[in-house]
Scaffold this active site. Structure first.
Site, mmCIF file in Angstrom:
data_model
loop_
_atom_site.group_PDB
_atom_site.id
_atom_site.type_symbol
_atom_site.label_atom_id
_atom_site.label_comp_id
_atom_site.label_asym_id
_atom_site.label_seq_id
_atom_site.Cartn_x
_atom_site.Cartn_y
_atom_site.Cartn_z
ATOM 1 N N SER A 130 39.741 58.514 54.022
ATOM 2 C CA SER A 130 39.009 57.730 55.021
ATOM 3 C C SER A 130 39.916 56.999 55.997
ATOM 4 O O SER A 130 39.472 56.640 57.096
ATOM 5 C CB SER A 130 38.080 56.724 54.329
ATOM 6 O OG SER A 130 38.800 55.869 53.461
ATOM 7 N N HIS A 147 38.169 49.115 56.238
ATOM 8 C CA HIS A 147 38.718 50.349 56.797
ATOM 9 C C HIS A 147 39.284 50.075 58.188
ATOM 10 O O HIS A 147 38.999 49.044 58.790
ATOM 11 C CB HIS A 147 37.644 51.444 56.829
ATOM 12 C CG HIS A 147 37.434 52.097 55.510
ATOM 13 N ND1 HIS A 147 36.745 51.490 54.491
ATOM 14 C CD2 HIS A 147 37.846 53.295 55.024
ATOM 15 C CE1 HIS A 147 36.737 52.292 53.427
ATOM 16 N NE2 HIS A 147 37.395 53.394 53.731
#
Length: 306
Positions: A55, A285
């Site tokens: 990711s 993230h």
């Protein structure tokens, strides 16, 4: 009412659960990974480029992010930016939740099974970037998610560090996992060389999500575990650097570049905090700013030879 620390820990675990799923149900449907692709350009110094990774390569939430396959891959991630600058034929098979196992075996999600990422490689591939390792052996889940939960019972202590070194272990549990991950990444890089023998191979490190000192409310860790988890991120990147050296690959040092851009850095942050922003980044993230910085680092490394 739950404390803000408890809510942050719960949100973190939810985000990690979404992006770290190597094992799926037997009934999952095998589907096309729908890689991001670009047309070839004969004037490119690297005509064919394949991006592999998890990711932190896929960059979920960085606009625009595909939703259909579940990989949550952005067309604004660092790989897409590099491909555009190089004018390369481009295949991006990065996928949220991927580990080194996903490179050679199927990756499972709730309703999809994705083919091995290595299937995108060929003898004609001229450039490969790989960003992987944090999901292996549930490293990120444990060192942040589990540590966050442990911090609820002892917010001023170092319960995670104490737990990982307890139970008569000769070595810290998470340090042991990082040692094993180094071997996995080395093997993965060698596997890339085997499948794409003409390719230049680059291993992309991870940014530092924790501040150099102090704490902040959006990171659900006990005060004493901040330096512990920060050191684990450094150890992981050191392991990646060692793997790249052993496997004769370039290493992109994102950790060094991310100094001062941790989650607690406010407007200068390269990594999102506890609140998912569907137009910017999934919780915990990278933001677009981090992806741009990584693309710049890769292009700088490539420019050394041109």
């Amino acid at each position: 009412m739950p404390s803000s620390r408890a809510l942050a820990a719960a949100a973190l675990l939810a985000a990690l659960a979404l992006t770290a799923c190597d094992d799926g149900p037997p009934s999952a449907t095998v589907g096309n990974p729908a890689p991001t692709t670009a047309l070839p350009r004969v004037d490119s110094p690297y005509p064919t480029y394949v991006a592999l990774g998890d990711s932190y390569t896929a960059a979920p939430g960085v606009p625009q992010t595909e939703q259909e396959t579940g990989c949550l891959r952005s067309n604004g991630n660092y790989a897409s930016q590099v491909a555009n600058q190089l004018k390369s034929a481009f295949v991006d098979v990065s996928c949220s939740g991927a580990s080194t196992v996903s490179l050679v075996g199927a990756q499972h999600s709730a309703d999809h099974v994705y083919p091995p990422q290595f299937a995108a490689l060929s003898a004609d591939t001229s450039l490969v970037t790989l960003g992987i390792g944090g999901n292996d052996l549930e490293l990120f889940q444990t060192m942040v998610g589990t540590c966050g939960q442990l911090g609820l019972s002892d917010p001023d202590g170092s319960p995670c560090r104490d737990y990982m070194k307890d139970a008569g272990r000769k070595k810290d549990l998470l340090v042991e996992r990082i040692d094993k991950i180094r071997g996995r990444i080395t093997a993965a890089l060698k596997g890339i060389h085997d499948r794409a023998p003409q390719a230049r191979v680059m291993l992309v490190g991870y940014p530092q999500p924790l501040p150099g000192k102090g704490t902040c409310r959006i990171l659900p860790l006990a005060k004493g575990d901040y330096p512990y988890v920060r050191d684990l991120v450094v150890r992981l990147n050191d392991a990646m650097r060692a793997a790249a050296k052993k496997a004769k690959a370039d290493f992109i040092d994102v950790l060094k570049a991310s100094r001062g851009h941790d989650i607690c850095a406010g407007q200068d942050a390269w990594v999102n905090g506890v609140n998912t922003d569907l137009m910017r980044a999934l919780a915990f993230h990278p933001f677009a700013e981090e992806q741009q910085a990584v693309a710049d680092l890769i292009m700088k490394k490539l420019d050394l030879d041109h």
